[in-house]
Design a protein around this motif. Structure first.
Motif, PDB file in Angstrom:
ATOM      1  N   UNK A  59      24.184 -35.301  41.425  1.00 56.78           N
ATOM      2  CA  UNK A  59      23.131 -35.386  40.407  1.00 56.78           C
ATOM      3  C   UNK A  59      23.458 -36.420  39.343  1.00 56.78           C
ATOM      4  N   UNK A  60      22.409 -37.055  38.854  1.00 57.91           N
ATOM      5  CA  UNK A  60      22.472 -37.874  37.649  1.00 57.91           C
ATOM      6  C   UNK A  60      21.243 -37.509  36.835  1.00 57.91           C
ATOM      7  N   UNK A  61      21.474 -36.998  35.651  1.00 61.73           N
ATOM      8  CA  UNK A  61      20.344 -36.551  34.834  1.00 61.73           C
ATOM      9  C   UNK A  61      19.581 -35.452  35.544  1.00 61.73           C
ATOM     10  N   UNK A  62      18.273 -35.650  35.698  1.00 61.55           N
ATOM     11  CA  UNK A  62      17.443 -34.653  36.372  1.00 61.55           C
ATOM     12  C   UNK A  62      17.284 -34.932  37.862  1.00 61.55           C
ATOM     13  N   UNK A  63      17.853 -36.012  38.344  1.00 62.11           N
ATOM     14  CA  UNK A  63      17.716 -36.421  39.735  1.00 62.11           C
ATOM     15  C   UNK A  63      18.834 -35.815  40.567  1.00 62.11           C
ATOM     16  N   UNK A  64      18.493 -35.045  41.592  1.00 55.77           N
ATOM     17  CA  UNK A  64      19.466 -34.348  42.432  1.00 55.77           C
ATOM     18  C   UNK A  64      19.191 -34.676  43.896  1.00 55.77           C
ATOM     19  N   UNK A  65      20.257 -35.024  44.646  1.00 47.16           N
ATOM     20  CA  UNK A  65      20.125 -35.293  46.075  1.00 47.16           C
ATOM     21  C   UNK A  65      21.213 -34.552  46.842  1.00 47.16           C
ATOM     22  N   UNK A  66      20.998 -34.402  48.129  1.00 44.95           N
ATOM     23  CA  UNK A  66      21.985 -33.801  49.029  1.00 44.95           C
ATOM     24  C   UNK A  66      23.189 -34.738  49.095  1.00 44.95           C
ATOM     25  N   UNK A  67      24.388 -34.208  48.891  1.00 45.05           N
ATOM     26  CA  UNK A  67      25.601 -35.028  48.886  1.00 45.05           C
ATOM     27  C   UNK A  67      25.905 -35.627  50.253  1.00 45.05           C
ATOM     28  N   UNK A  68      25.297 -35.095  51.307  1.00 41.44           N
ATOM     29  CA  UNK A  68      25.517 -35.624  52.652  1.00 41.44           C
ATOM     30  C   UNK A  68      24.511 -36.710  53.021  1.00 41.44           C
ATOM     31  N   UNK A  69      23.618 -37.044  52.092  1.00 42.44           N
ATOM     32  CA  UNK A  69      22.577 -38.046  52.332  1.00 42.44           C
ATOM     33  C   UNK A  69      22.986 -39.388  51.720  1.00 42.44           C
ATOM     34  N   UNK A  70      23.412 -40.294  52.568  1.00 38.94           N
ATOM     35  CA  UNK A  70      23.848 -41.601  52.073  1.00 38.94           C
ATOM     36  C   UNK A  70      22.676 -42.346  51.422  1.00 38.94           C
ATOM     37  N   UNK A  71      21.487 -42.227  52.007  1.00 37.46           N
ATOM     38  CA  UNK A  71      20.316 -42.904  51.422  1.00 37.46           C
ATOM     39  C   UNK A  71      19.944 -42.271  50.081  1.00 37.46           C
ATOM     40  N   UNK A  72      20.051 -40.960  49.985  1.00 33.76           N
ATOM     41  CA  UNK A  72      19.772 -40.294  48.722  1.00 33.76           C
ATOM     42  C   UNK A  72      20.708 -40.751  47.623  1.00 33.76           C
ATOM     43  N   UNK A  73      21.995 -40.857  47.945  1.00 31.76           N
ATOM     44  CA  UNK A  73      22.980 -41.292  46.947  1.00 31.76           C
ATOM     45  C   UNK A  73      22.731 -42.738  46.547  1.00 31.76           C
ATOM     46  N   UNK A  74      22.411 -43.602  47.528  1.00 32.31           N
ATOM     47  CA  UNK A  74      22.148 -45.002  47.199  1.00 32.31           C
ATOM     48  C   UNK A  74      20.888 -45.172  46.357  1.00 32.31           C
ATOM     49  N   UNK A  75      20.014 -44.184  46.322  1.00 30.34           N
ATOM     50  CA  UNK A  75      18.806 -44.277  45.501  1.00 30.34           C
ATOM     51  C   UNK A  75      19.078 -43.938  44.039  1.00 30.34           C
ATOM     52  N   UNK A  76      20.311 -43.526  43.735  1.00 36.30           N
ATOM     53  CA  UNK A  76      20.676 -43.124  42.371  1.00 36.30           C
ATOM     54  C   UNK A  76      21.256 -44.300  41.589  1.00 36.30           C
TER      55      UNK A  76
END
Length: 78
Positions: free
Chosen positions: A31-48
Protein backbone atom coordinates in the motif's frame (compact mmCIF):
# COMPACT_ATOMS: atom_id res chain seq x y z
CA UNK A 1 -1.91 -8.10 10.53
CA UNK A 2 1.79 -7.33 10.49
CA UNK A 3 3.20 -4.36 8.52
CA UNK A 4 6.64 -3.37 7.24
CA UNK A 5 8.04 -0.43 5.29
CA UNK A 6 9.74 -1.54 2.07
CA UNK A 7 12.05 0.11 -0.44
CA UNK A 8 11.02 -1.04 -3.93
CA UNK A 9 12.51 1.82 -5.92
CA UNK A 10 13.85 -0.15 -8.91
CA UNK A 11 12.62 -2.68 -11.42
CA UNK A 12 15.03 -5.32 -10.12
CA UNK A 13 13.90 -4.81 -6.52
CA UNK A 14 10.22 -5.15 -7.48
CA UNK A 15 10.91 -8.30 -9.53
CA UNK A 16 12.95 -9.82 -6.71
CA UNK A 17 10.35 -8.96 -4.09
CA UNK A 18 7.46 -10.44 -6.08
CA UNK A 19 9.46 -13.60 -6.85
CA UNK A 20 10.23 -13.93 -3.14
CA UNK A 21 6.70 -13.38 -1.85
CA UNK A 22 5.15 -15.70 -4.46
CA UNK A 23 6.81 -18.61 -2.64
CA UNK A 24 4.48 -18.16 0.32
CA UNK A 25 0.82 -19.10 0.50
CA UNK A 26 -1.42 -16.47 1.97
CA UNK A 27 -2.66 -12.93 1.51
CA UNK A 28 -0.20 -10.06 1.28
CA UNK A 29 -0.80 -6.42 0.29
CA UNK A 30 1.37 -3.48 -0.68
CA UNK A 31 0.00 0.00 0.00
CA UNK A 32 0.85 3.63 -0.57
CA UNK A 33 -1.64 6.06 0.89
CA UNK A 34 -5.11 4.80 0.05
CA UNK A 35 -3.93 2.67 -2.88
CA UNK A 36 -3.64 -1.06 -2.07
CA UNK A 37 -2.58 -3.90 -4.39
CA UNK A 38 -1.88 -7.62 -4.07
CA UNK A 39 1.81 -8.05 -3.17
CA UNK A 40 2.05 -10.93 -5.66
CA UNK A 41 0.95 -8.69 -8.56
CA UNK A 42 3.98 -7.27 -10.32
CA UNK A 43 1.77 -5.07 -12.53
CA UNK A 44 -0.12 -3.79 -9.49
CA UNK A 45 3.12 -2.83 -7.74
CA UNK A 46 4.48 -1.13 -10.87
CA UNK A 47 1.31 0.99 -11.00
CA UNK A 48 2.24 2.54 -7.63
CA UNK A 49 4.46 5.52 -6.83
CA UNK A 50 7.66 3.66 -5.97
CA UNK A 51 9.76 6.76 -5.40
CA UNK A 52 8.58 6.54 -1.78
CA UNK A 53 8.67 3.60 0.59
CA UNK A 54 5.62 1.35 0.48
CA UNK A 55 3.86 -0.51 3.26
CA UNK A 56 3.82 -4.31 3.08
CA UNK A 57 1.05 -6.07 5.00
CA UNK A 58 0.86 -9.72 5.95
CA UNK A 59 -2.86 -10.36 6.18
CA UNK A 60 -2.91 -14.13 6.41
CA UNK A 61 -0.34 -16.86 5.75
CA UNK A 62 0.27 -20.52 6.49
CA UNK A 63 4.01 -19.82 6.77
CA UNK A 64 5.71 -18.68 9.94
CA UNK A 65 5.95 -14.89 10.13
CA UNK A 66 9.69 -15.24 10.84
CA UNK A 67 10.14 -17.07 7.51
CA UNK A 68 8.41 -14.27 5.60
CA UNK A 69 10.41 -11.62 7.49
CA UNK A 70 13.70 -13.37 6.68
CA UNK A 71 12.77 -13.64 2.99
CA UNK A 72 11.84 -9.95 2.64
CA UNK A 73 14.66 -8.65 4.86
CA UNK A 74 16.63 -7.15 1.91
CA UNK A 75 13.67 -4.91 1.09
CA UNK A 76 12.76 -3.74 4.62
CA UNK A 77 13.58 -0.14 5.51
CA UNK A 78 14.82 0.28 9.07
Amino acid sequence: MKTYKLDLNSIDRVKGFVKTIEKFEGYFDVATGRYVVDAKSIMGIFSMDLSKNVEFRILETNAQIAEVEAAIAPYIVE
